[in-house]
Design a protein around this motif. Structure first.
Motif, PDB file in Angstrom:
ATOM      1  N   ASN A   5       0.837  -1.202   0.000  1.00 48.94           N
ATOM      2  CA  ASN A   5       0.000   0.000   0.000  1.00 48.94           C
ATOM      3  C   ASN A   5       0.874   1.255   0.000  1.00 48.94           C
ATOM      4  O   ASN A   5       1.902   1.306   0.687  1.00 48.94           O
ATOM      5  N   THR A   6       0.464   2.257  -0.757  1.00 52.53           N
ATOM      6  CA  THR A   6       1.210   3.515  -0.818  1.00 52.53           C
ATOM      7  C   THR A   6       0.256   4.692  -0.904  1.00 52.53           C
ATOM      8  O   THR A   6      -0.750   4.644  -1.612  1.00 52.53           O
ATOM      9  N   LYS A   7       0.584   5.738  -0.158  1.00 49.21           N
ATOM     10  CA  LYS A   7      -0.119   7.009  -0.265  1.00 49.21           C
ATOM     11  C   LYS A   7       0.925   8.087  -0.507  1.00 49.21           C
ATOM     12  O   LYS A   7       1.988   8.091   0.121  1.00 49.21           O
ATOM     13  N   ILE A   8       0.650   8.996  -1.407  1.00 53.40           N
ATOM     14  CA  ILE A   8       1.648   9.996  -1.785  1.00 53.40           C
ATOM     15  C   ILE A   8       2.003  10.916  -0.625  1.00 53.40           C
ATOM     16  O   ILE A   8       3.089  11.518  -0.601  1.00 53.40           O
ATOM     17  N   LEU A   9       1.125  11.019   0.383  1.00 43.25           N
ATOM     18  CA  LEU A   9       1.386  11.879   1.533  1.00 43.25           C
ATOM     19  C   LEU A   9       2.148  11.171   2.653  1.00 43.25           C
ATOM     20  O   LEU A   9       2.560  11.815   3.620  1.00 43.25           O
ATOM     21  N   ASN A  10       2.343   9.868   2.536  1.00 43.05           N
ATOM     22  CA  ASN A  10       3.081   9.141   3.569  1.00 43.05           C
ATOM     23  C   ASN A  10       4.564   9.476   3.531  1.00 43.05           C
ATOM     24  O   ASN A  10       5.148   9.641   2.458  1.00 43.05           O
ATOM     25  N   GLU A  11       5.184   9.555   4.684  1.00 46.74           N
ATOM     26  CA  GLU A  11       6.597   9.922   4.761  1.00 46.74           C
ATOM     27  C   GLU A  11       7.498   8.872   4.116  1.00 46.74           C
ATOM     28  O   GLU A  11       8.534   9.208   3.537  1.00 46.74           O
ATOM     29  N   ASN A  12       7.124   7.613   4.232  1.00 45.21           N
ATOM     30  CA  ASN A  12       7.994   6.541   3.733  1.00 45.21           C
ATOM     31  C   ASN A  12       7.626   6.085   2.327  1.00 45.21           C
ATOM     32  O   ASN A  12       7.999   4.990   1.896  1.00 45.21           O
ATOM     33  N   VAL A  13       6.908   6.919   1.592  1.00 40.72           N
ATOM     34  CA  VAL A  13       6.371   6.483   0.303  1.00 40.72           C
ATOM     35  C   VAL A  13       7.460   6.188  -0.737  1.00 40.72           C
ATOM     36  O   VAL A  13       7.333   5.247  -1.522  1.00 40.72           O
ATOM     37  N   ILE A  14       8.528   6.961  -0.752  1.00 41.54           N
ATOM     38  CA  ILE A  14       9.534   6.803  -1.801  1.00 41.54           C
ATOM     39  C   ILE A  14      10.281   5.475  -1.705  1.00 41.54           C
ATOM     40  O   ILE A  14      10.447   4.785  -2.734  1.00 41.54           O
ATOM     41  N   PRO A  15      10.738   5.045  -0.521  1.00 36.90           N
ATOM     42  CA  PRO A  15      11.381   3.725  -0.453  1.00 36.90           C
ATOM     43  C   PRO A  15      10.456   2.589  -0.884  1.00 36.90           C
ATOM     44  O   PRO A  15      10.898   1.645  -1.554  1.00 36.90           O
ATOM     45  N   ILE A  16       9.178   2.664  -0.514  1.00 31.43           N
ATOM     46  CA  ILE A  16       8.220   1.633  -0.915  1.00 31.43           C
ATOM     47  C   ILE A  16       8.029   1.662  -2.428  1.00 31.43           C
ATOM     48  O   ILE A  16       8.022   0.626  -3.099  1.00 31.43           O
ATOM     49  N   TYR A  17       7.878   2.874  -2.966  1.00 32.53           N
ATOM     50  CA  TYR A  17       7.728   3.035  -4.423  1.00 32.53           C
ATOM     51  C   TYR A  17       8.935   2.452  -5.152  1.00 32.53           C
ATOM     52  O   TYR A  17       8.785   1.701  -6.131  1.00 32.53           O
ATOM     53  N   ASP A  18      10.129   2.781  -4.690  1.00 35.47           N
ATOM     54  CA  ASP A  18      11.350   2.291  -5.340  1.00 35.47           C
ATOM     55  C   ASP A  18      11.419   0.768  -5.322  1.00 35.47           C
ATOM     56  O   ASP A  18      11.804   0.141  -6.315  1.00 35.47           O
ATOM     57  N   GLN A  19      11.045   0.174  -4.197  1.00 33.21           N
ATOM     58  CA  GLN A  19      11.096  -1.280  -4.072  1.00 33.21           C
ATOM     59  C   GLN A  19      10.107  -1.957  -5.021  1.00 33.21           C
ATOM     60  O   GLN A  19      10.445  -2.942  -5.685  1.00 33.21           O
ATOM     61  N   ILE A  20       8.901  -1.411  -5.096  1.00 34.84           N
ATOM     62  CA  ILE A  20       7.879  -1.980  -5.975  1.00 34.84           C
ATOM     63  C   ILE A  20       8.290  -1.849  -7.432  1.00 34.84           C
ATOM     64  O   ILE A  20       8.192  -2.805  -8.219  1.00 34.84           O
TER      65      ILE A  20
END
Length: 250
Positions: free
Chosen positions: A91-106
């Motif tokens: 799950n990802t939300k653009i306002l979450n602080e940790n969004v970029i590491p999760i996005y990169d991994q996916i």
């Protein structure tokens, strides 16, 4: 559908769609390279695949992707079919602080790894006039809440498939993508969900489909084998949806 002596690489083969696909290819006479991160699960799948090549690897790492191709060629001598199935959710939300590491991994697993493996395998597929089947999702067609990174990775995979299909068509290589809807696999548990949460999520997904059902991995595997077979020799650059009518409902 016979795949006698065809060499098939299946990534994400330790469970779910990948495991079902590898087993069905082996049943049809193929020589299968099982690729996944979980050695024990790969060993369990291998018991149903005759005498496969087992490659414990993380395809998001370039050195592992290169090793997948090298070991397959060393063991079998050629590559006829590449099934890019490995994928992760989250799950990802653009306002979450940790969004970029999760996005990169996916993106690293769901899209970049496919590009790398396709680049490495393509010259060998040209030699055998083979084909590629990528496993995407209906999320590549439609946006669902809190899945923007996953959806972006699958939309990118769909478009990558079309672009590479156009490039490789003159060389006799077909490239297609399968877009499943909800499928009963362990992807949710692999993403950190408990069994109870996963089951509740699948129940909600079932209500989102027109046919009120969740697919089993074997259903998607059957479609992958059909697309990889000569019966589908006119099909390339296609995005084939198997979703129990999920895209039909609001």
């Amino acid at each position: 559908m016979s795949f006698q002596d065809k060499v098939v690489i299946v990534t994400g083969a330790s469970s779910g769609i990948g495991a079902a696909t590898a087993i069905k290819f082996a049943e049809e006479g193929a020589k299968v390279a099982l690729v996944g991160r979980n050695q024990q699960k790969l060993n369990n799948v291998a018991k149903k695949c005759g005498n496969p090549l087992i490659i414990a690897a993380d395809v998001s790492k370039d050195e592992d992707a290169k090793r997948v191709i090298e070991e397959t060629l060393r063991y079998f001598g050629q590559i006829d079919i590449l099934v890019n199935n490995a994928g992760i959710g989250g799950n990802t939300k653009i306002l979450n602080e940790n969004v970029i590491p999760i996005y990169d991994q996916i993106m690293a697993t769901n899209l970049r790894a496919v590009v790398v493996l396709t680049h490495l395998a393509a010259p060998h597929l040209v030699k055998t006039r083979g084909n590629i089947v990528n496993v995407s999702s209906v999320c590549g067609h439609r946006v669902f809440p809190e899945l923007f990174a996953y959806s972006a990775s699958k939309a990118g995979l769909d478009h990558f498939t079309r672009a590479v299909a156009l490039e490789l068509a003159p060389l006799g290589v077909r490239v297609n993508v399968i877009n499943p809807g909800p499928v009963r696999t362990d992807i949710l548990e692999n993403s950190g969900a408990t069994k109870e949460i996963a089951e509740g999520t699948f129940n909600r997904m079932q209500e989102m489909t027109a046919l009120s059902r969740i697919s089993e991995p074997e259903e998607v595997a059957d479609l992958i084998l059909f697309i990889a077979n000569e019966k589908s020799k006119a099909i390339t650059g296609s995005s084939i949806v198997t979703d129990n009518g999920a895209l039909l409902k609001n």
